[in-house]
Enzyme design. Structure first.
Site, PDB file in Angstrom:
ATOM      1  N   LEU A  10     -44.008  29.783  59.029  1.00  0.00           N
ATOM      2  CA  LEU A  10     -45.475  29.715  58.908  1.00  0.00           C
ATOM      3  C   LEU A  10     -46.000  28.328  59.287  1.00  0.00           C
ATOM      4  CD1 LEU A  10     -46.025  31.857  55.639  1.00  0.00           C
ATOM      5  CD2 LEU A  10     -45.933  32.610  58.032  1.00  0.00           C
ATOM      6  N   ASN A  62     -47.075  27.496  62.091  1.00  0.00           N
ATOM      7  CA  ASN A  62     -48.259  27.638  62.951  1.00  0.00           C
ATOM      8  C   ASN A  62     -48.823  29.052  62.844  1.00  0.00           C
ATOM      9  OD1 ASN A  62     -50.058  26.499  64.881  1.00  0.00           O
ATOM     10  ND2 ASN A  62     -49.062  27.682  66.499  1.00  0.00           N
ATOM     11  N   ASP A  71     -37.275  28.502  57.740  1.00  0.00           N
ATOM     12  CA  ASP A  71     -37.253  27.607  58.901  1.00  0.00           C
ATOM     13  C   ASP A  71     -35.888  27.734  59.570  1.00  0.00           C
ATOM     14  OD1 ASP A  71     -37.070  25.237  60.570  1.00  0.00           O
ATOM     15  OD2 ASP A  71     -38.848  24.544  59.498  1.00  0.00           O
ATOM     16  N   LEU A  72     -35.874  27.852  60.881  1.00  0.00           N
ATOM     17  CA  LEU A  72     -34.590  28.005  61.589  1.00  0.00           C
ATOM     18  C   LEU A  72     -33.695  26.785  61.412  1.00  0.00           C
ATOM     19  CD1 LEU A  72     -35.602  29.711  64.964  1.00  0.00           C
ATOM     20  CD2 LEU A  72     -34.807  30.764  62.849  1.00  0.00           C
ATOM     21  N   SER A 100     -40.990  30.525  79.375  1.00  0.00           N
ATOM     22  CA  SER A 100     -42.360  30.261  79.795  1.00  0.00           C
ATOM     23  C   SER A 100     -42.398  29.920  81.270  1.00  0.00           C
ATOM     24  CB  SER A 100     -42.885  29.065  78.981  1.00  0.00           C
ATOM     25  OG  SER A 100     -44.081  28.569  79.530  1.00  0.00           O
ATOM     26  N   TYR A 153     -41.896  19.906  75.942  1.00  0.00           N
ATOM     27  CA  TYR A 153     -41.938  21.329  75.558  1.00  0.00           C
ATOM     28  C   TYR A 153     -41.248  22.188  76.622  1.00  0.00           C
ATOM     29  CZ  TYR A 153     -43.692  26.081  75.410  1.00  0.00           C
ATOM     30  OH  TYR A 153     -43.762  27.456  75.428  1.00  0.00           O
ATOM     31  N   LYS A 207     -37.517  24.648  76.792  1.00  0.00           N
ATOM     32  CA  LYS A 207     -37.338  26.019  77.305  1.00  0.00           C
ATOM     33  C   LYS A 207     -36.279  26.029  78.415  1.00  0.00           C
ATOM     34  CE  LYS A 207     -40.438  28.075  74.741  1.00  0.00           C
ATOM     35  NZ  LYS A 207     -40.012  28.922  73.643  1.00  0.00           N
ATOM     36  N   ASN A 257     -55.647  25.768  74.800  1.00  0.00           N
ATOM     37  CA  ASN A 257     -55.674  26.754  75.882  1.00  0.00           C
ATOM     38  C   ASN A 257     -57.087  27.257  76.144  1.00  0.00           C
ATOM     39  OD1 ASN A 257     -52.655  27.580  74.440  1.00  0.00           O
ATOM     40  ND2 ASN A 257     -52.765  26.998  76.575  1.00  0.00           N
TER      41      ASN A 257
END
Ligand code: NAD
Ligand code: WQD
Length: 339
Positions: free
Chosen positions: A33, A35, A58-59, A124, A148, A152, A198
């Site tokens: 949670l 975000n 949390d991972l 992405s 970021y 990825k 965005n």
């Protein structure tokens, strides 16, 4: 199937969880949670009239993650959890590498320990950097230009190495273009914290009166109307793309990469015009300076997903804006103060 969805309370994760439930799968969601708001999952449950299991986790918390895999034997993992703000990744790169890369390594460790072999990863179009080889195909050389994007790109490489080490694995790398819109009910949608980075969420917040006007970041690009062109894709089309990828992975082993886009580019001005049609009035905007790091144009060659998965996007820009507006108009402050 029993499916673990990480980051399932977030924008794309909540819409995909809904599609998975509606397709008859059992879903366990884990999300920190960081975000998102758990209200999204309550609504997913309402809309689907099905229950799902949620664990706030949390991972980076390896022990709790291992428990999730001992409680349920999963057929597949769909991995959305990650941080995604480009600007924040530039100022706090270690936060991004730790959360996105280490978090994913923890997830893969737990998955392998439990013998789960099927994995769908949220990548992405950002991995293509500012390539001008348009349209972008899965074979276009990668070259992310910020931390970021590099998380990825690195994770794509890690997954490729992992599959090379275990040919029994089935991994889909899905490169999303610009996800927008909301479920047609208007009950779930994108609820960014703070000022949106965005375009679509910002335009929607202007329409609902939370900001004075849209700033168009440059009108002197080498594009038909001078404003930036992107491949916007409806989040429900994206959700359906995940179902198609999971279906494919059930009968294929290896690592596969697909662009999930519409194949069409729309300019900033075209987006504003489409949103105005959805709202039914003009929206205030002004041209501002270019945003550093932005490219003029990005859009997908989406033929590989159509060929391999039988999937293609069906919702156009007007529908993206209409659905986005329905969500924003009935939830002006997002999940916290919804009508
Ligand atoms: P989002 O922020 O709405 O959802 C991500 C979710 O992951 C959030 O609910 C967040 O709380 C959770 N999360 C983050 N770090 C976590 C951790 N360490 N442990 C557990 N949960 C964690 O973002 P989204 O738009 O739904 O994006 C989903 C995925 O798709 C992300 O991996 C993102 O990088 C990728 N993606 C998004 C876009 C986009 O424009 N929205 C484009 C391409 C790729
Ligand atoms: C779209 C267009 C802007 C805001 C970003 C990330 C990328 C991916 C998707 C996750 C551009 C213009 C924007 C505004 C504007 N995320 N714009 N005024 O930049 O394509 O991609 O989100 O993977 O990694 O970089 O999307 O929505 O920010 O911008 O004029 O207020 O709208 O210049 O042309 P972008 P965006």
């Amino acid at each position: 199937m029993k499916i673990l969805v990480t980051g399932g309370a977030g924008f794309i994760g909540s819409h995909t969880t809904l599609a998975l439930l509606e397709a008859g799968h059992d879903v366990v969601v884990v999300d920190s949670l960081a975000n998102s708001d758990v209200e999204s999952l309550r609504r997913v449950s309402d809309l689907s009239k099905k229950t799902l299991t949620f664990r706030e986790l949390d991972l980076l918390d390896v022990e709790s993650l291992a428990e999730v895999f001992t409680e349920t034997i999963f057929d597949a993992v769909v991995h959305f959890a990650g941080l995604k703000a480009v600007g924040e990744s530039v100022t706090s790169p270690l936060l991004y590498y730790r959360n996105n890369v280490v978090g994913t390594l923890n997830l893969l460790d737990a998955m392998i320990e439990a013998g789960v072999k099927t994995f769908v990863f949220s990548s992405s179009a950002t991995v293509y950097g500012d390539s001008d080889a348009l349209p972008l195909t899965e074979g276009t050389p990668l070259g992310a230009t910020n931390a970021y994007g590099r998380t990825k790109e690195q994770l794509e490489g890690i997954l490729t190495d992992l599959v090379a080490s275990d040919p029994a694995m089935s991994v889909a790398i899905l490169r999303y273009f610009n996800p927008v819109g909301a479920h047609e009910s208007g009950r779930i949608g994108e609820d960014p914290r703070g000022t949106p980075n965005n375009l679509l969420p910002f335009v929607a917040q202007v329409a609902v009166g939370r900001h004075e006007k849209v700033s168009i970041y440059g009108d002197d690009y080498d594009t038909p109307d001078g404003t930036g062109v992107r491949d916007y894709i409806h989040v429900m089309d994206l959700a359906e793309g995940h179902l198609a990828a999971l279906d494919f992975l059930m009968s294929q082993k290896g690592v596969f990469r697909w662009n999930l886009g519409t194949g069409n580019g729309s300019s900033v001005l075209e987006v504003i015009r489409a949103f105005e049609r959805a709202v039914g009035r003009n929206l205030p905007y002004a041209v501002a300076a270019r945003r550093p790091g932005d490219s003029a144009m990005s859009f997908a060659d989406s033929s590989a997903a159509k060929r391999d998965l039988g999937w293609s996007a069906t919702r156009d820009l007007d529908q993206m804006c209409a659905d986005h507006w329905r969500w924003q108009n009935t939830n002006p402050e997002g999940y916290t103060t919804s009508k």
